[in-house]
Design a protein around this motif. Structure first.
Motif, mmCIF file in Angstrom:
data_model
loop_
_atom_site.group_PDB
_atom_site.id
_atom_site.type_symbol
_atom_site.label_atom_id
_atom_site.label_comp_id
_atom_site.label_asym_id
_atom_site.label_seq_id
_atom_site.Cartn_x
_atom_site.Cartn_y
_atom_site.Cartn_z
ATOM 1 N N TRP A 189 -7.510 -10.808 1.690
ATOM 2 C CA TRP A 189 -7.322 -10.245 3.248
ATOM 3 C C TRP A 189 -5.739 -9.139 2.736
ATOM 4 O O TRP A 189 -5.294 -9.615 2.258
ATOM 5 N N GLU A 190 -6.080 -8.077 3.344
ATOM 6 C CA GLU A 190 -4.956 -6.957 3.027
ATOM 7 C C GLU A 190 -4.128 -7.006 4.246
ATOM 8 O O GLU A 190 -4.480 -6.720 5.501
ATOM 9 N N GLU A 191 -2.883 -6.617 4.172
ATOM 10 C CA GLU A 191 -2.033 -6.417 5.257
ATOM 11 C C GLU A 191 -1.994 -5.058 5.849
ATOM 12 O O GLU A 191 -2.404 -4.257 5.196
ATOM 13 N N PRO A 192 -1.699 -4.913 7.240
ATOM 14 C CA PRO A 192 -1.905 -3.581 7.964
ATOM 15 C C PRO A 192 -0.591 -3.054 7.692
ATOM 16 O O PRO A 192 0.455 -3.556 7.425
ATOM 17 N N ASN A 193 -0.684 -1.517 7.836
ATOM 18 C CA ASN A 193 0.470 -0.655 7.349
ATOM 19 C C ASN A 193 0.144 0.083 8.944
ATOM 20 O O ASN A 193 -0.581 1.135 8.981
ATOM 21 N N PHE A 194 1.349 -0.369 9.697
ATOM 22 C CA PHE A 194 1.302 0.507 11.099
ATOM 23 C C PHE A 194 2.167 1.548 10.810
ATOM 24 O O PHE A 194 3.299 1.687 10.393
ATOM 25 N N PHE A 239 -5.096 0.441 6.215
ATOM 26 C CA PHE A 239 -4.941 -0.705 5.040
ATOM 27 C C PHE A 239 -5.610 -0.261 3.511
ATOM 28 O O PHE A 239 -5.859 0.874 3.738
ATOM 29 N N LYS A 240 -5.138 -0.823 2.652
ATOM 30 C CA LYS A 240 -5.536 -0.441 1.246
ATOM 31 C C LYS A 240 -6.008 -1.596 0.315
ATOM 32 O O LYS A 240 -5.129 -2.632 0.216
ATOM 33 N N CYS A 241 -6.998 -1.526 -0.275
ATOM 34 C CA CYS A 241 -7.644 -2.689 -0.920
ATOM 35 C C CYS A 241 -6.785 -2.998 -2.071
ATOM 36 O O CYS A 241 -6.633 -1.771 -3.107
ATOM 37 N N SER A 242 -6.494 -4.112 -2.309
ATOM 38 C CA SER A 242 -5.459 -4.231 -3.787
ATOM 39 C C SER A 242 -6.609 -4.523 -4.936
ATOM 40 O O SER A 242 -5.901 -4.237 -6.098
ATOM 41 N N LEU A 243 -7.779 -4.699 -4.718
ATOM 42 C CA LEU A 243 -8.678 -4.448 -6.097
ATOM 43 C C LEU A 243 -9.076 -3.020 -6.213
ATOM 44 O O LEU A 243 -8.841 -2.498 -7.785
#
Length: 161
Positions: free
Chosen positions: A97-102, A49-53
């Protein structure tokens, strides 16, 4: 992102009874509420995950993925809806809520498990085979944080605190 899921699906389901299957990301599907004649499967995997903020990144070993699937035998078409549960940054107070990157390998494992469920539920096959495990690379420190897990908020997460 859907192209990774779709290419993995087409590779693994390709020859199933001459039926065509499609997959779509759908954040509105709910656990224990598949539409009539649909089946449900829930699995977990590692994702980043990566926080967009604040741009902080983190990994989670137990990201829940919810699948609803249905075969329309009359049309030889199967449909799969996928919900990938999100997480929030623990550093930011107004974190979205951040999208997962699989990792691609984990998408392949998730889809492989799903195809086995489809073969059992939709085609009544008896597979009796063990599941392949997900690939985990990197470090994950600390306990699972319920407050930052969308699957926990929705009652889907099976990870203990």
């Amino acid at each position: 992102m859907i192209s990774l899921w779709d290419s993995s699906l087409q590779e693994k389901i390709g020859e199933l009874h001459d039926d065509t299957w499609s997959i779509e990301i759908n954040d509105s599907i709910e656990e224990n509420r598949p539409a009539r004649d649909w089946h449900q499967y829930i699995s977990g995997s590692f994702a980043q995950f990566k926080c967009s903020l604040c741009k902080k990144g983190w990994g989670s070993k137990r990201v829940q993925v919810l699948f609803h699937f249905h075969l329309n035998s009359a049309r030889n078409r199967g449909t799969i809806k996928v919900r990938r549960f999100k997480q929030k940054c623990r550093r930011c107070t107004q974190a979205p809520w951040e999208e997962p990157n699989f990792p691609v390998e984990n998408i392949d494992v998730l889809v492989e498990r799903l195809v086995k469920k489809i073969r059992v539920k939709c085609y009544r096959e008896d597979l009796g085979q063990p599941n392949r495990s997900s690939v985990f690379s990197g470090r994950v420190n600390g306990p699972h944080e319920t407050a930052h897990c969308e699957a926990c908020h929705k009652g889907v997460c099976t990870q203990a605190n």
